[in-house]
Design a protein around this motif. Structure first.
Motif, mmCIF file in Angstrom:
data_model
loop_
_atom_site.group_PDB
_atom_site.id
_atom_site.type_symbol
_atom_site.label_atom_id
_atom_site.label_comp_id
_atom_site.label_asym_id
_atom_site.label_seq_id
_atom_site.Cartn_x
_atom_site.Cartn_y
_atom_site.Cartn_z
ATOM 1 N N PRO A 10 0.810 -1.219 0.000
ATOM 2 C CA PRO A 10 0.000 0.000 0.000
ATOM 3 C C PRO A 10 0.842 1.267 0.000
ATOM 4 O O PRO A 10 2.043 1.241 0.263
ATOM 5 C CB PRO A 10 -0.800 -0.119 1.302
ATOM 6 N N LEU A 11 0.187 2.377 -0.284
ATOM 7 C CA LEU A 11 0.837 3.686 -0.283
ATOM 8 C C LEU A 11 0.687 4.323 1.090
ATOM 9 O O LEU A 11 -0.316 4.125 1.762
ATOM 10 C CB LEU A 11 0.215 4.583 -1.354
ATOM 11 N N ASP A 132 9.509 8.963 -0.846
ATOM 12 C CA ASP A 132 10.173 7.865 -1.557
ATOM 13 C C ASP A 132 9.296 7.216 -2.626
ATOM 14 O O ASP A 132 9.737 6.313 -3.326
ATOM 15 C CB ASP A 132 10.680 6.800 -0.581
ATOM 16 N N THR A 133 8.049 7.691 -2.758
ATOM 17 C CA THR A 133 7.096 7.078 -3.698
ATOM 18 C C THR A 133 6.380 8.159 -4.491
ATOM 19 O O THR A 133 5.897 9.138 -3.911
ATOM 20 C CB THR A 133 6.057 6.225 -2.940
ATOM 21 N N LEU A 134 6.301 7.960 -5.801
ATOM 22 C CA LEU A 134 5.632 8.906 -6.687
ATOM 23 C C LEU A 134 4.491 8.222 -7.418
ATOM 24 O O LEU A 134 4.697 7.219 -8.106
ATOM 25 C CB LEU A 134 6.619 9.468 -7.711
ATOM 26 N N VAL A 135 3.288 8.758 -7.276
ATOM 27 C CA VAL A 135 2.138 8.344 -8.073
ATOM 28 C C VAL A 135 2.045 9.338 -9.225
ATOM 29 O O VAL A 135 1.843 10.537 -9.009
ATOM 30 C CB VAL A 135 0.841 8.359 -7.237
ATOM 31 N N VAL A 159 7.876 4.065 -8.226
ATOM 32 C CA VAL A 159 7.042 4.736 -9.222
ATOM 33 C C VAL A 159 5.764 3.937 -9.422
ATOM 34 O O VAL A 159 5.803 2.750 -9.749
ATOM 35 C CB VAL A 159 7.783 4.888 -10.561
ATOM 36 N N VAL A 160 4.634 4.605 -9.223
ATOM 37 C CA VAL A 160 3.329 4.012 -9.484
ATOM 38 C C VAL A 160 2.673 4.837 -10.580
ATOM 39 O O VAL A 160 2.335 6.008 -10.376
ATOM 40 C CB VAL A 160 2.448 3.979 -8.224
ATOM 41 N N MET A 194 -6.718 4.105 -11.754
ATOM 42 C CA MET A 194 -7.022 5.068 -10.697
ATOM 43 C C MET A 194 -7.846 4.448 -9.574
ATOM 44 O O MET A 194 -7.675 4.811 -8.393
ATOM 45 C CB MET A 194 -7.759 6.273 -11.290
ATOM 46 N N GLU A 195 -8.718 3.532 -9.894
ATOM 47 C CA GLU A 195 -9.542 2.892 -8.865
ATOM 48 C C GLU A 195 -8.680 2.301 -7.753
ATOM 49 O O GLU A 195 -9.015 2.412 -6.555
ATOM 50 C CB GLU A 195 -10.423 1.817 -9.495
ATOM 51 N N THR A 196 -7.565 1.694 -8.131
ATOM 52 C CA THR A 196 -6.662 1.110 -7.137
ATOM 53 C C THR A 196 -6.018 2.196 -6.271
ATOM 54 O O THR A 196 -5.923 2.048 -5.048
ATOM 55 C CB THR A 196 -5.561 0.279 -7.834
ATOM 56 N N ILE A 197 -5.592 3.274 -6.886
ATOM 57 C CA ILE A 197 -4.972 4.366 -6.124
ATOM 58 C C ILE A 197 -5.964 4.948 -5.131
ATOM 59 O O ILE A 197 -5.643 5.158 -3.952
ATOM 60 C CB ILE A 197 -4.468 5.469 -7.075
#
Length: 202
Positions: A10-11, A132-135, A159-160, A194-197
């Motif tokens: 997960p984010l 550390d994470t980029l959507v 990277v997501v 996008m639904e997952t994000i």
């Protein structure tokens, strides 16, 4: 694929939404208009509304005048003389209105080339807030988004890529790039819709 729909889990709080160049410059009636923008804009709006304070918008700023720039950029701005700052309505460089209204709290970072990394401001900002994470969303899939993703990979960010929130003028190269991400960058790029994000970034 994890139970969360994301390969690497997960984010969390060390994540930001990096929205690439969703500007009037790339909307009708501009010569640089990206036909898919109206289709992806509502999805991006939804994500920004939920995570405005965790959103960074990049804006592409053209050269000031025709023929300006280093090397091949001079030729580029001879070709696109009408898209230089001296010829444009200043409003054309602004974000799409439905996104602009979220800044602040969203952050806006300007750049003068495809990549947001070389001028240093993005990297410095992310380091300061310990990201550390980029959507990643925005346009174009095969130009500025590509430059953004490759730079993020080189710097070691997770990277997501939100596949239904990307826009391009070319179906063929958009599809080809998604294939490359799946087949060549699977350890470094996760591709989800996008639904997952929306369901997994709380």
């Amino acid at each position: 694929m994890s139970a969360h729909g994301l390969t690497y889990g997960p984010l969390g709080s060390s994540c930001v939404h990096l929205c690439v160049d969703m500007q009037r410059l790339f909307a009708d009636p501009s010569p640089w208009a990206t036909p898919w923008m109206p289709r992806v804009l509502p999805l991006i709006e939804t994500l920004v509304e939920r995570h405005a304070a965790q959103t960074i918008f990049t804006r592409f700023l053209p050269a000031q005048r025709p023929g300006q720039g280093v090397g091949t950029w001079k030729r580029y701005y001879d070709r696109w003389a009408s898209m230089t700052m001296s010829e444009l309505d200043p409003e054309m460089i602004e974000l799409m209105p439905s996104l602009k209204r979220h800044s602040p709290p969203a952050t806006v970072l300007d750049k003068h080339i495809y990549s947001p990394w070389f001028e240093g401001r993005l990297r410095n900002f992310l380091s300061q807030v310990r990201i550390d994470t980029l959507v990643i969303t925005g346009g174009e899939t095969d130009v500025c988004v590509l430059a953004t993703v490759l730079g993020a990979i080189d710097f070691g960010y997770r990277v997501v890529l939100v596949t239904d929130a990307l826009c391009s003028t070319s179906d063929a190269t958009h599809d080809a790039l998604l294939t490359v991400y799946h087949q060549r960058f699977a350890q470094q790029v996760e591709t989800v819709e996008m639904e997952t994000i929306l369901s997994e970034w709380t």
